[in-house]
Write an enzyme that holds these catalytic residues in place. Structure first.
Site, PDB file in Angstrom:
ATOM      1  N   GLY A  79       0.673  -1.346  -0.122  1.00  0.00           N
ATOM      2  CA  GLY A  79       0.209  -0.069   0.581  1.00  0.00           C
ATOM      3  C   GLY A  79       0.724   0.952  -0.273  1.00  0.00           C
ATOM      4  N   LYS A 136       5.099   6.516   1.900  1.00  0.00           N
ATOM      5  CA  LYS A 136       5.049   5.547   3.103  1.00  0.00           C
ATOM      6  C   LYS A 136       5.909   5.456   3.578  1.00  0.00           C
ATOM      7  CE  LYS A 136       5.290   1.260   0.501  1.00  0.00           C
ATOM      8  NZ  LYS A 136       4.227   0.944   1.689  1.00  0.00           N
ATOM      9  N   GLU A 148      10.475  -1.917   3.440  1.00  0.00           N
ATOM     10  CA  GLU A 148       9.417  -2.028   2.418  1.00  0.00           C
ATOM     11  C   GLU A 148      10.601  -1.591   1.115  1.00  0.00           C
ATOM     12  OE1 GLU A 148       4.699  -0.957   4.413  1.00  0.00           O
ATOM     13  OE2 GLU A 148       6.205   0.737   3.824  1.00  0.00           O
TER      14      GLU A 148
END
Length: 277
Positions: free
Chosen positions: A123, A135, A144
């Site tokens: 996401g 993010k 990530e």
């Protein structure tokens, strides 16, 4: 949930052309499906669609972190259990994603043994028109980025509220920093030319939320701190800021993801749309 089941049944019998790009806007293709579904159902559908459209047997897959990425992990587990997908290896981007994947029986590896991924799905907290991202609202930005930069394709899954004209005002930019002399590092970050006008706030409580929910400094899965940069105006040059932050001693990494996105799958009130880089 009956409505969701019906929607998936409809999708299963819909010709794949329904998902095919139908128009080119600003050099990108988009497609849409109109359905009377709730926001939660749309987030689930976009998470499932990412796996259905981009994951094939034999792949190494990066598993993101967050409420929407949760559904992608769930879908991957379902398809492995049913036998629809086989020989999948996955790399999680947080402890909580690792725990979810283990509970679903998804085989896990790390970048130490598999440095090249076929696809990563995650996401985002903000997406600008150039598909640059903010993010790290959930505190997993370092892992990530380490995983997703190694993927041949990076698929971003969001709801339409995450779309913006410019990064910054809609969501604070998280920066992971070392605990050593962290107050000095925070002042150094705030003084960067590209960060002019920002309010640098040390994250407190849980590292998985940028809303203060405790009296102790938030600690990431990596043992670091997070400072959230609050902006009132859009960031003028996101790539420049990304470079200045990365070159600051004491900064481990930051939540600006530039030039990494392959496609964004968007859950909106009118259904699902896809924007490709």
């Amino acid at each position: 949930m009956k409505l969701l089941a019906a929607a998936f049944a409809a999708l299963a019998t819909t010709n794949v052309a329904a998902f095919a790009p139908t128009a080119r806007v600003n050099g990108r293709f988009s497609s849409s499906i109109r359905m009377a579904l709730s926001q939660d159902e749309l987030k689930k559908m976009v998470g499932y669609k990412s796996v259905d459209d981009y994951v094939e047997s034999g792949m190494v897959v990066g598993l993101g972190t967050g409420s929407t990425a949760y559904f992608a992990v769930e879908r991957l587990g379902e398809k492995l259990k049913s036998g629809e997908l086989k020989d999948i290896l996955a790399i999680p981007t947080s402890i909580r994603t690792k725990e979810q994947a283990e509970s679903l029986g998804i085989p896990l590896v790390t970048l130490d043994t598999h440095s090249k991924l076929d696809v990563a799905i995650d996401g985002a907290d903000e997406v600008d028109p150039d598909l640059n991202l903010v993010k790290g609202g959930g505190g997993a930005l370092l892992r990530e980025k380490m995983v997703e930069v190694c993927a041949e394709k990076f698929i971003v899954i969001v709801d339409e509220s995450k779309l913006c004209d410019g990064l910054g005002p809609g969501f604070p930019v998280p920066v992971e920093i070392t605990p050593f002399c962290h107050e000095h590092t925070i002042r150094t970050i705030a003084a960067l030319p590209s960060c002019a006008g920002c309010e640098a706030v040390l994250r407190m409580g849980s590292s998985s939320s940028n809303k203060p929910d405790g009296d102790n400094i938030a600690v990431t899965d990596n043992g670091n701190y997070i400072v959230d940069l609050h902006f009132t105006d859009p960031i003028k040059d996101a790539p420049k800021m990304a470079s200045e932050l990365k070159n600051t001693v004491g900064v481990v990494d930051h939540g600006i993801f530039c030039g990494m996105t392959t496609a964004v799958i968007i859950a909106g009130s009118d259904g699902i749309s896809v924007k490709e880089a």
